[in-house]
Design a protein around this motif. Structure first.
Motif, PDB file in Angstrom:
ATOM      1  N   ILE A 112      30.524  55.154  50.273  1.00  0.00           N
ATOM      2  CA  ILE A 112      30.092  53.670  49.985  1.00  0.00           C
ATOM      3  C   ILE A 112      31.417  52.746  49.576  1.00  0.00           C
ATOM      4  O   ILE A 112      32.461  53.381  49.099  1.00  0.00           O
ATOM      5  N   HIS A 113      31.554  51.534  50.322  1.00  0.00           N
ATOM      6  CA  HIS A 113      32.681  51.024  50.233  1.00  0.00           C
ATOM      7  C   HIS A 113      32.344  49.473  49.816  1.00  0.00           C
ATOM      8  O   HIS A 113      31.435  48.981  50.456  1.00  0.00           O
ATOM      9  N   VAL A 114      32.885  48.739  48.623  1.00  0.00           N
ATOM     10  CA  VAL A 114      32.802  47.451  48.324  1.00  0.00           C
ATOM     11  C   VAL A 114      33.751  46.514  48.679  1.00  0.00           C
ATOM     12  O   VAL A 114      34.926  46.804  48.533  1.00  0.00           O
ATOM     13  N   PHE A 115      33.594  45.397  49.563  1.00  0.00           N
ATOM     14  CA  PHE A 115      34.306  44.469  50.085  1.00  0.00           C
ATOM     15  C   PHE A 115      34.288  43.095  49.244  1.00  0.00           C
ATOM     16  O   PHE A 115      33.151  42.660  49.379  1.00  0.00           O
ATOM     17  N   ASP A 116      35.206  42.848  48.651  1.00  0.00           N
ATOM     18  CA  ASP A 116      35.507  41.577  47.918  1.00  0.00           C
ATOM     19  C   ASP A 116      35.843  40.628  49.158  1.00  0.00           C
ATOM     20  O   ASP A 116      36.683  40.681  49.670  1.00  0.00           O
ATOM     21  N   SER A 117      34.701  39.616  49.335  1.00  0.00           N
ATOM     22  CA  SER A 117      34.904  38.759  50.477  1.00  0.00           C
ATOM     23  C   SER A 117      36.191  37.779  50.408  1.00  0.00           C
ATOM     24  O   SER A 117      36.579  37.161  51.374  1.00  0.00           O
ATOM     25  N   LYS A 118      36.391  37.408  49.134  1.00  0.00           N
ATOM     26  CA  LYS A 118      37.267  36.560  48.657  1.00  0.00           C
ATOM     27  C   LYS A 118      37.023  35.196  49.436  1.00  0.00           C
ATOM     28  O   LYS A 118      37.933  34.213  49.813  1.00  0.00           O
ATOM     29  N   SER A 119      35.710  35.123  49.761  1.00  0.00           N
ATOM     30  CA  SER A 119      34.913  33.896  50.442  1.00  0.00           C
ATOM     31  C   SER A 119      33.751  33.715  49.811  1.00  0.00           C
ATOM     32  O   SER A 119      33.414  34.162  48.832  1.00  0.00           O
ATOM     33  N   ALA A 120      32.949  33.378  50.727  1.00  0.00           N
ATOM     34  CA  ALA A 120      31.517  32.935  50.242  1.00  0.00           C
ATOM     35  C   ALA A 120      30.757  32.535  51.528  1.00  0.00           C
ATOM     36  O   ALA A 120      31.179  32.368  52.757  1.00  0.00           O
ATOM     37  N   PRO A 188      36.739  15.049  49.377  1.00  0.00           N
ATOM     38  CA  PRO A 188      37.829  16.356  49.101  1.00  0.00           C
ATOM     39  C   PRO A 188      37.656  17.298  50.289  1.00  0.00           C
ATOM     40  O   PRO A 188      36.398  17.811  50.436  1.00  0.00           O
ATOM     41  N   VAL A 189      38.414  17.860  50.963  1.00  0.00           N
ATOM     42  CA  VAL A 189      38.434  19.002  51.711  1.00  0.00           C
ATOM     43  C   VAL A 189      39.057  20.263  51.190  1.00  0.00           C
ATOM     44  O   VAL A 189      40.092  20.235  50.567  1.00  0.00           O
ATOM     45  N   MET A 190      38.280  21.145  50.639  1.00  0.00           N
ATOM     46  CA  MET A 190      38.255  22.385  49.855  1.00  0.00           C
ATOM     47  C   MET A 190      38.478  23.524  50.741  1.00  0.00           C
ATOM     48  O   MET A 190      38.111  23.754  51.723  1.00  0.00           O
ATOM     49  N   GLY A 191      39.259  24.716  50.045  1.00  0.00           N
ATOM     50  CA  GLY A 191      39.326  25.972  50.851  1.00  0.00           C
ATOM     51  C   GLY A 191      39.536  26.978  49.750  1.00  0.00           C
ATOM     52  O   GLY A 191      39.285  26.836  48.537  1.00  0.00           O
ATOM     53  N   ALA A 192      39.658  28.115  50.268  1.00  0.00           N
ATOM     54  CA  ALA A 192      39.777  29.230  49.544  1.00  0.00           C
ATOM     55  C   ALA A 192      41.278  29.942  49.386  1.00  0.00           C
ATOM     56  O   ALA A 192      41.751  29.851  50.688  1.00  0.00           O
ATOM     57  N   THR A 193      41.643  30.195  48.478  1.00  0.00           N
ATOM     58  CA  THR A 193      43.237  30.837  48.027  1.00  0.00           C
ATOM     59  C   THR A 193      43.077  32.301  48.802  1.00  0.00           C
ATOM     60  O   THR A 193      42.075  32.815  48.645  1.00  0.00           O
ATOM     61  N   PRO A 194      43.980  32.999  48.973  1.00  0.00           N
ATOM     62  CA  PRO A 194      44.192  34.148  49.305  1.00  0.00           C
ATOM     63  C   PRO A 194      43.484  35.276  48.238  1.00  0.00           C
ATOM     64  O   PRO A 194      43.032  36.478  48.508  1.00  0.00           O
ATOM     65  N   GLU A 195      43.388  34.773  47.214  1.00  0.00           N
ATOM     66  CA  GLU A 195      42.868  35.652  46.073  1.00  0.00           C
ATOM     67  C   GLU A 195      41.460  35.267  45.884  1.00  0.00           C
ATOM     68  O   GLU A 195      40.654  35.883  45.418  1.00  0.00           O
ATOM     69  N   GLY A 196      40.605  34.451  46.499  1.00  0.00           N
ATOM     70  CA  GLY A 196      39.393  33.896  46.509  1.00  0.00           C
ATOM     71  C   GLY A 196      39.015  33.047  45.559  1.00  0.00           C
ATOM     72  O   GLY A 196      37.881  32.753  45.357  1.00  0.00           O
ATOM     73  N   THR A 197      40.002  31.902  44.795  1.00  0.00           N
ATOM     74  CA  THR A 197      39.568  31.108  44.150  1.00  0.00           C
ATOM     75  C   THR A 197      39.371  29.719  45.048  1.00  0.00           C
ATOM     76  O   THR A 197      39.712  29.580  46.104  1.00  0.00           O
ATOM     77  N   ILE A 198      38.920  28.791  44.363  1.00  0.00           N
ATOM     78  CA  ILE A 198      38.791  27.488  45.245  1.00  0.00           C
ATOM     79  C   ILE A 198      39.891  26.504  45.109  1.00  0.00           C
ATOM     80  O   ILE A 198      40.449  26.377  43.950  1.00  0.00           O
ATOM     81  N   CYS A 199      40.441  25.764  46.058  1.00  0.00           N
ATOM     82  CA  CYS A 199      41.475  24.758  45.831  1.00  0.00           C
ATOM     83  C   CYS A 199      41.418  23.787  46.748  1.00  0.00           C
ATOM     84  O   CYS A 199      40.310  23.746  47.880  1.00  0.00           O
TER      85      CYS A 199
END
Length: 279
Positions: A112-120, A188-199
């Motif tokens: 079993i493996h869990v992937f953090d998408s760092k996205s949505a 505003p045009v938003m995105g995800a940082t490499p860590e998965g936060t919103i910027c």
């Protein structure tokens, strides 16, 4: 090798994936004031958007419990993967990891493996599709994990909001800034940082210009586009999303382009009229 891909309900699954027998959704929950909504097949987007608009408060969400993930992992598949909403935005990833540990303690060894998408949203969708591609190609479990980790690292997520009201309600934007931006039609045009936060990646005057900016930026950022799927999800904005998809198809450099409507959690993030793009 038999496999199963578990995706929390922030990730929208196209009908063909649901019908394949390899995918399962673990639901988060939404609360508009005291009204509880389960983010599953019963989710009514129109009703949710109405309730969200009428409430002075920002909707809340709760992540799946570890026990929900244990139940999803308890299957005949030899390889099980979970793809969760960014760990920086939700406790779903932590629950999936705890669920894995509980399963291994109670049921015994299993891959079993869990992937953090760092996205949505569709970020999770394309990750799940990549896992399926590698499984169908017969790659070993450990190699799939390494390749998908690299895929996540290269993933680009961007979104634009029709309204800033949700950001105002949750305290991420002052009343004055929200009013000025709305009055000037600033998106505003938003995105995800490499860590998965919103910027915030930038801004544009009007939705059409904002979407064009998103497309241009994503095309420029994408490595090996001929191998990539350009995915779009929208919250009650089908015509806008399909028009964007046609522009991307006309560029002619991507493996595929698809559009899907947001489910519950993504509808909360995108708000009415929002567009999310991932490649």
């Amino acid at each position: 090798m038999s496999y199963k891909i578990v995706v929390d309900s922030c990730g929208e699954l196209p009908a063909e994936l649901k019908a394949s027998g390899h995918f399962e959704t673990v639901s988060l929950e939404l609360f508009v004031d005291d009204y509880r909504i389960v983010d599953d097949e019963s989710f009514d987007q129109a009703d949710f958007l109405r309730r969200m608009k009428e409430s002075p408060n920002c909707p809340r969400s709760t992540c799946p419990s570890p026990e929900q993930y244990v139940k999803a992992y308890d299957c005949e598949a030899e390889h099980v993967y979970a793809v969760t909403l960014s760990a920086q935005l939700s406790g779903s990833c932590n629950s999936a990891q705890l669920g894995r540990e509980l399963y291994l303690e109670e049921k015994g060894a299993k891959k079993i493996h869990v992937f953090d998408s760092k996205s949505a949203s569709v970020g999770q969708t394309v990750i799940a599709m990549k896992i399926q591609e590698y499984e169908e190609a017969g790659l070993p479990f450990e190699e799939i994990i390494a390749k998908v980790d690299k895929f996540i690292e290269d993933l680009n997520t961007s979104f634009v909001l029709e309204s800033l009201e949700a950001l105002r309600k949750n305290g991420r934007l002052s009343n004055i800034k929200a009013f000025v931006a709305s009055a000037l039609n600033i998106k505003p045009v938003m995105g995800a940082t490499p860590e998965g936060t919103i910027c915030q990646l930038g801004q544009a005057r009007g939705m059409a210009h904002a979407i064009d900016k998103m497309i241009k930026d994503l095309v420029e950022k994408t490595k090996n586009p001929q191998e990539k799927i350009f995915a779009i999800s929208h919250c009650n904005a089908a015509k806008r999303a399909q028009a964007a998809a046609e522009k991307i198809r006309a560029i002619g450099i991507f493996k595929d382009v698809f559009v899907i409507d947001t489910a519950g959690i993504s509808s909360l993030y995108a708000s009415d009229g929002g567009i999310i793009m991932v490649v």
